[in-house]
Enzyme design. Sequence first.
Site, PDB file in Angstrom:
ATOM      1  N   ASP A  10       0.823  -1.143  -0.099  1.00  0.00           N
ATOM      2  CA  ASP A  10       0.196   0.070   0.187  1.00  0.00           C
ATOM      3  C   ASP A  10       0.855   1.257   0.080  1.00  0.00           C
ATOM      4  O   ASP A  10       2.210   0.963   0.273  1.00  0.00           O
ATOM      5  CB  ASP A  10      -1.043  -0.055   1.282  1.00  0.00           C
ATOM      6  CG  ASP A  10      -1.825   1.179   1.309  1.00  0.00           C
ATOM      7  OD1 ASP A  10      -2.375   1.732   0.188  1.00  0.00           O
ATOM      8  OD2 ASP A  10      -2.061   1.907   2.614  1.00  0.00           O
ATOM      9  N   SER A  11       0.345   2.355  -0.358  1.00  0.00           N
ATOM     10  CA  SER A  11       1.018   3.607  -0.022  1.00  0.00           C
ATOM     11  C   SER A  11       1.510   3.886   1.237  1.00  0.00           C
ATOM     12  O   SER A  11       2.428   4.455   1.452  1.00  0.00           O
ATOM     13  CB  SER A  11       0.144   4.853  -0.549  1.00  0.00           C
ATOM     14  OG  SER A  11      -1.006   4.861   0.239  1.00  0.00           O
ATOM     15  N   TYR A  42      -1.107   8.482  -2.408  1.00  0.00           N
ATOM     16  CA  TYR A  42      -0.685   8.338  -3.628  1.00  0.00           C
ATOM     17  C   TYR A  42      -1.992   9.021  -4.476  1.00  0.00           C
ATOM     18  O   TYR A  42      -2.007   9.044  -5.693  1.00  0.00           O
ATOM     19  CB  TYR A  42      -0.848   6.815  -3.937  1.00  0.00           C
ATOM     20  CG  TYR A  42       0.290   5.850  -3.832  1.00  0.00           C
ATOM     21  CD1 TYR A  42       1.633   6.431  -3.345  1.00  0.00           C
ATOM     22  CD2 TYR A  42       0.338   4.660  -4.087  1.00  0.00           C
ATOM     23  CE1 TYR A  42       2.715   5.688  -3.134  1.00  0.00           C
ATOM     24  CE2 TYR A  42       1.652   3.809  -3.996  1.00  0.00           C
ATOM     25  CZ  TYR A  42       2.597   4.147  -3.669  1.00  0.00           C
ATOM     26  OH  TYR A  42       3.768   3.558  -3.442  1.00  0.00           O
ATOM     27  N   CYS A  73      -4.314  -1.385  -1.881  1.00  0.00           N
ATOM     28  CA  CYS A  73      -4.030   0.158  -2.084  1.00  0.00           C
ATOM     29  C   CYS A  73      -5.061   0.421  -3.295  1.00  0.00           C
ATOM     30  O   CYS A  73      -5.062  -0.238  -4.159  1.00  0.00           O
ATOM     31  CB  CYS A  73      -2.982   0.748  -2.576  1.00  0.00           C
ATOM     32  SG  CYS A  73      -2.985   2.384  -2.861  1.00  0.00           S
ATOM     33  N   THR A  75      -6.143   3.068  -4.667  1.00  0.00           N
ATOM     34  CA  THR A  75      -5.657   3.884  -5.700  1.00  0.00           C
ATOM     35  C   THR A  75      -4.941   3.154  -7.008  1.00  0.00           C
ATOM     36  O   THR A  75      -5.214   3.184  -8.194  1.00  0.00           O
ATOM     37  CB  THR A  75      -4.803   4.926  -5.255  1.00  0.00           C
ATOM     38  OG1 THR A  75      -5.480   5.588  -4.259  1.00  0.00           O
ATOM     39  CG2 THR A  75      -4.257   6.142  -6.130  1.00  0.00           C
ATOM     40  N   GLU A 152      -3.876   8.940   8.544  1.00  0.00           N
ATOM     41  CA  GLU A 152      -2.653   8.860   8.986  1.00  0.00           C
ATOM     42  C   GLU A 152      -2.004   9.631   9.946  1.00  0.00           C
ATOM     43  O   GLU A 152      -1.067   9.558  10.780  1.00  0.00           O
ATOM     44  CB  GLU A 152      -1.680   9.150   7.833  1.00  0.00           C
ATOM     45  CG  GLU A 152      -1.918   8.089   6.713  1.00  0.00           C
ATOM     46  CD  GLU A 152      -0.840   7.033   6.432  1.00  0.00           C
ATOM     47  OE1 GLU A 152       0.397   7.183   6.847  1.00  0.00           O
ATOM     48  OE2 GLU A 152      -1.184   5.841   6.004  1.00  0.00           O
ATOM     49  N   CYS A 186     -10.991   2.753  -0.152  1.00  0.00           N
ATOM     50  CA  CYS A 186      -9.487   3.067   0.227  1.00  0.00           C
ATOM     51  C   CYS A 186      -9.345   2.061   1.575  1.00  0.00           C
ATOM     52  O   CYS A 186      -9.936   2.125   2.481  1.00  0.00           O
ATOM     53  CB  CYS A 186      -9.290   4.543   0.372  1.00  0.00           C
ATOM     54  SG  CYS A 186      -7.988   4.980   1.224  1.00  0.00           S
ATOM     55  N   THR A 187      -8.169   1.503   1.545  1.00  0.00           N
ATOM     56  CA  THR A 187      -7.778   0.754   2.605  1.00  0.00           C
ATOM     57  C   THR A 187      -7.601   1.346   3.855  1.00  0.00           C
ATOM     58  O   THR A 187      -7.248   0.761   5.000  1.00  0.00           O
ATOM     59  CB  THR A 187      -6.767  -0.312   2.241  1.00  0.00           C
ATOM     60  OG1 THR A 187      -5.625   0.674   1.827  1.00  0.00           O
ATOM     61  CG2 THR A 187      -7.230  -1.152   1.315  1.00  0.00           C
ATOM     62  N   HIS A 188      -7.372   2.904   3.910  1.00  0.00           N
ATOM     63  CA  HIS A 188      -7.455   3.511   5.022  1.00  0.00           C
ATOM     64  C   HIS A 188      -8.786   3.836   5.627  1.00  0.00           C
ATOM     65  O   HIS A 188      -8.925   4.106   6.839  1.00  0.00           O
ATOM     66  CB  HIS A 188      -6.837   4.993   4.868  1.00  0.00           C
ATOM     67  CG  HIS A 188      -5.249   5.271   4.640  1.00  0.00           C
ATOM     68  ND1 HIS A 188      -4.796   4.445   3.515  1.00  0.00           N
ATOM     69  CD2 HIS A 188      -4.403   5.652   5.415  1.00  0.00           C
ATOM     70  CE1 HIS A 188      -3.464   4.797   3.614  1.00  0.00           C
ATOM     71  NE2 HIS A 188      -3.236   5.381   4.736  1.00  0.00           N
TER      72      HIS A 188
HETATM   73  N1  DGL Z   1      -4.643   3.380   1.067  1.00  0.00           N
HETATM   74  C1  DGL Z   1      -4.710   3.907  -0.187  1.00  0.00           C
HETATM   75  C2  DGL Z   1      -5.794   3.545  -1.002  1.00  0.00           C
HETATM   76  O1  DGL Z   1      -6.371   2.614  -0.971  1.00  0.00           O
HETATM   77  C3  DGL Z   1      -4.329   5.269   0.288  1.00  0.00           C
HETATM   78  C4  DGL Z   1      -4.337   6.177  -1.020  1.00  0.00           C
HETATM   79  C5  DGL Z   1      -3.297   7.287  -0.930  1.00  0.00           C
HETATM   80  O2  DGL Z   1      -2.078   7.106  -0.291  1.00  0.00           O
HETATM   81  O3  DGL Z   1      -3.616   8.283  -1.169  1.00  0.00           O
HETATM   82  O4  DGL Z   1      -6.090   4.239  -1.949  1.00  0.00           O
END
Ligand code: DGL
Length: 270
Positions: A10-11, A42, A73, A75, A152, A186-188
């Site tokens: 992931d990012s 990302y 991720c 994205t 984050e 989004c995984t966040h």
């Molecule tokens: N966890 C990433 C996603 O699912 C975060 C994207 C990001 O870094 O902006 O998209």
Amino acid sequence: MNPRPIGVFDSGMGGLTAVRRLRRLMPSENIIYFGDTARVPYGNRSRETLLQYARQDLRFLESFDLKAVLVACGTISANCLEDLRPDSGIPVIGVVEPAVKRAAAETKTGKIGMVATRASVSSGAYERALARTAPGLEMRSLACPLFVPLVEEGRFRPGDVVIETIAREYLAPLREPAVDTLILGCTHYPLLRDVIGGVMGPSVRLIDVGGEAAAACRNLLAEGDALANRETGSIRCYTSDHAANFERLASLFLGEDLRGKVEHVDIAQY
Ligand code: DGL
């Protein structure tokens, strides 16, 4: 049976929410995680930059002898999955398709919402997946660019006035007319489940893309008779930025203590 590890990237830390589900579903598996915390977020970057980052992330992970890669991720999954797959000799699983299938199965009204980063929304990948899976269902997608930096920063708890205000404003277009199923693209975002659930109300089902992708990964390995059968699997994490910061925040996403299990990697070398 296949004892080789599963790679996940992931990012940043968000992909650890997918790892959390992987660990629950497949406790015997060894997992290698890469979080590109030096280059997070990302979500506002161009497709060219995303593809360059994703190729480096994948090359790094493939320096281990893996049996599958989970692109945790949203994205990268939405923008680059089809470009990555031919580069790799092993299955590369993204988060879009499994989440869309789940949402299509869950919705009663046929109105599905999707929230994610700008790059995920503008890719149109979720709409294309829905058209393939269940033509006739409706999807409304919304970019929520402030969610990732706030998560984050640890600003994801109900009662936090900043995240509550932003979530109310972002999600308003999905409430009227209402969707009954919302993909957290989004995984966040699983860390925002309570905040988002509070805004959307209890009748809206929330679909976690990382969790659905983890289940798809388990199914794929099981079908190929490629699950591991050791007693307890291990986890090893790599980050492109401070290992200490990663260790400190990772437990929020993973629900496990990662002290001593995180190493720095110079991703520019890949
Ligand atoms: N966890 C990433 C996603 O699912 C975060 C994207 C990001 O870094 O902006 O998209």
